[in-house]
Design a protein around this motif. Structure first.
Motif, PDB file in Angstrom:
ATOM      1  N   VAL A  70       0.868  -1.175   0.000  1.00  0.00           N
ATOM      2  CA  VAL A  70       0.000   0.000   0.000  1.00  0.00           C
ATOM      3  C   VAL A  70       0.905   1.224   0.000  1.00  0.00           C
ATOM      4  N   ALA A  71       0.470   2.289  -0.662  1.00  0.00           N
ATOM      5  CA  ALA A  71       1.362   3.444  -0.790  1.00  0.00           C
ATOM      6  C   ALA A  71       0.581   4.688  -1.180  1.00  0.00           C
ATOM      7  N   HIS A  96      -2.076  16.103  -7.184  1.00  0.00           N
ATOM      8  CA  HIS A  96      -2.581  15.586  -5.921  1.00  0.00           C
ATOM      9  C   HIS A  96      -2.088  14.149  -5.739  1.00  0.00           C
ATOM     10  N   PRO A  97      -1.603  13.789  -4.574  1.00  0.00           N
ATOM     11  CA  PRO A  97      -1.156  12.408  -4.329  1.00  0.00           C
ATOM     12  C   PRO A  97      -2.306  11.413  -4.475  1.00  0.00           C
ATOM     13  N   VAL A  98      -1.951  10.192  -4.834  1.00  0.00           N
ATOM     14  CA  VAL A  98      -2.927   9.118  -5.025  1.00  0.00           C
ATOM     15  C   VAL A  98      -2.621   7.985  -4.044  1.00  0.00           C
ATOM     16  N   ALA A  99      -3.633   7.559  -3.300  1.00  0.00           N
ATOM     17  CA  ALA A  99      -3.495   6.394  -2.425  1.00  0.00           C
ATOM     18  C   ALA A  99      -3.787   5.146  -3.238  1.00  0.00           C
ATOM     19  N   ILE A 100      -2.923   4.138  -3.114  1.00  0.00           N
ATOM     20  CA  ILE A 100      -3.085   2.902  -3.856  1.00  0.00           C
ATOM     21  C   ILE A 100      -2.821   1.715  -2.926  1.00  0.00           C
ATOM     22  N   SER A 101      -3.763   0.790  -2.863  1.00  0.00           N
ATOM     23  CA  SER A 101      -3.593  -0.425  -2.066  1.00  0.00           C
ATOM     24  C   SER A 101      -3.750  -1.630  -2.979  1.00  0.00           C
ATOM     25  N   VAL A 102      -2.736  -2.501  -2.970  1.00  0.00           N
ATOM     26  CA  VAL A 102      -2.758  -3.709  -3.793  1.00  0.00           C
ATOM     27  C   VAL A 102      -2.488  -4.909  -2.884  1.00  0.00           C
ATOM     28  N   PHE A 103      -3.426  -5.832  -2.847  1.00  0.00           N
ATOM     29  CA  PHE A 103      -3.295  -7.062  -2.062  1.00  0.00           C
ATOM     30  C   PHE A 103      -3.378  -8.247  -3.013  1.00  0.00           C
TER      31      PHE A 103
END
Length: 301
Positions: free
Chosen positions: A248-249, A257-264
């Motif tokens: 996740v990052a 604008h920053p982007v939140a990304i979560s990969v599982f």
């Protein structure tokens, strides 16, 4: 976003794993990329992100002093391939640097030392206050280690992990099932990331500290592999156990604008090293973050 979801599924299928993804701007404006982002997933070391918030709040409230020294004896710590438990001699560092080690090299010993200091209730308070509706933390890395030792009938965590990494066995563990171990969802983890970046997870000073620590993570083989540009900041946390590989990052392009990304992910194989899955996480992040950056902000997923 339908085409994006199809592209994500193809990436994971090609790597021999299942994948869950959610990407959105930190400010909540614009579209969201979501591939089963509300499904429960095994947190693995991503749970340390919630512990980081709980620790920062303890610093704010004076329950823990960030600069106080703590002495940790590797032989008495939770095992792990990195950090304090890999040292030969006792280590003394401040609490804030124990937290830093927990994030930057996913230090299991550091995480369990912090969990012992702040208590599991502090993590529950973070979960409740941020309204993480599908996040549950049942214990630290020692708890997970004990679980897989029990499930495999081995005598140590190293033996258990070695057995589980063999594709010639059919042994599984409850530690790989979100119903029985610490679990979360991509949506919930993005909420945590957004709270840290918006200075609402803790005080602005502590949120700044958390952002700095997350930028110092040393692993470049997952999300960073898909976004390798030197002027783009990737601040994140990995998680790995058995067939589980996550990251996740927050991805920050200059002037955007920053982007939140979560990969599982959960792989079909149990190998200790699965570079195809690592690269798939990077490819999925690139696809999802690009879609969020380029899509019209008036649309819906």
């Amino acid at each position: 976003m339908k085409l994006v979801r199809e592209q994500l599924r193809a990436v994971f299928a090609d790597a021999g794993c299942r994948g869950w993804v959610r990407a959105e701007r930190i400010d909540g404006v614009g579209p969201t990329v979501d591939l089963e982002g509300d499904d429960p997933v095994v947190a693995a070391s991503v749970w340390k992100l919630v512990l980081l918030v709980a620790t920062s709040r303890a610093f704010d409230e004076g329950r823990l002093t960030a600069t106080d020294p703590v002495r940790l004896v590797p032989a008495q710590c939770s095992p792990g391939p990195t950090g304090i438990s890999s040292c030969a001699d006792p280590v003394t560092m401040s609490w804030r640097d124990v937290a830093r080690s927990m994030i930057t090299v996913s230090d299991n010993a550091a995480a369990d030392a912090l969990l012992g200091a702040v208590g599991l209730d502090a993590l529950t308070n973070v979960i409740d206050s941020l309204r993480l509706e599908n996040t549950r933390i049942v214990g630290g890395t020692q708890t997970l280690g004990d679980q897989i030792v029990h499930d495999t009938g081995r005598l140590s965590t190293d033996e258990a992990v070695g057995l589980l990494a063999s594709n010639y066995t059919v042994i599984d563990s409850a530690g790989f099932d979100p119903a029985y171990t610490s679990s979360t969802t991509p949506r919930d983890i993005n909420v945590v990331l957004r709270a840290i970046w918006s200075d609402t997870a803790a005080s602005p000073a502590q949120c700044s500290y958390m952002r700095t620590v997350l930028t110092q993570q040393v692993w470049p083989h997952r999300i960073r592999s898909g976004i390798p540009f030197p002027d783009v900041q990737v601040a994140g946390k990995t998680g790995t156990i058995g067939p589980i590989r996550n990251e996740v990052a927050v991805v920050s392009f200059p002037g955007e604008h920053p982007v939140a990304i979560s990969v599982f992910t959960r792989a079909a194989r149990m190998d200790l090293f699965l570079p195809l899955v690592d690269r798939a996480i990077g490819a999925a992040a690139r696809i999802a973050v690009t879609a969020v950056r380029q899509a019209p902000h008036s649309g819906t997923p």
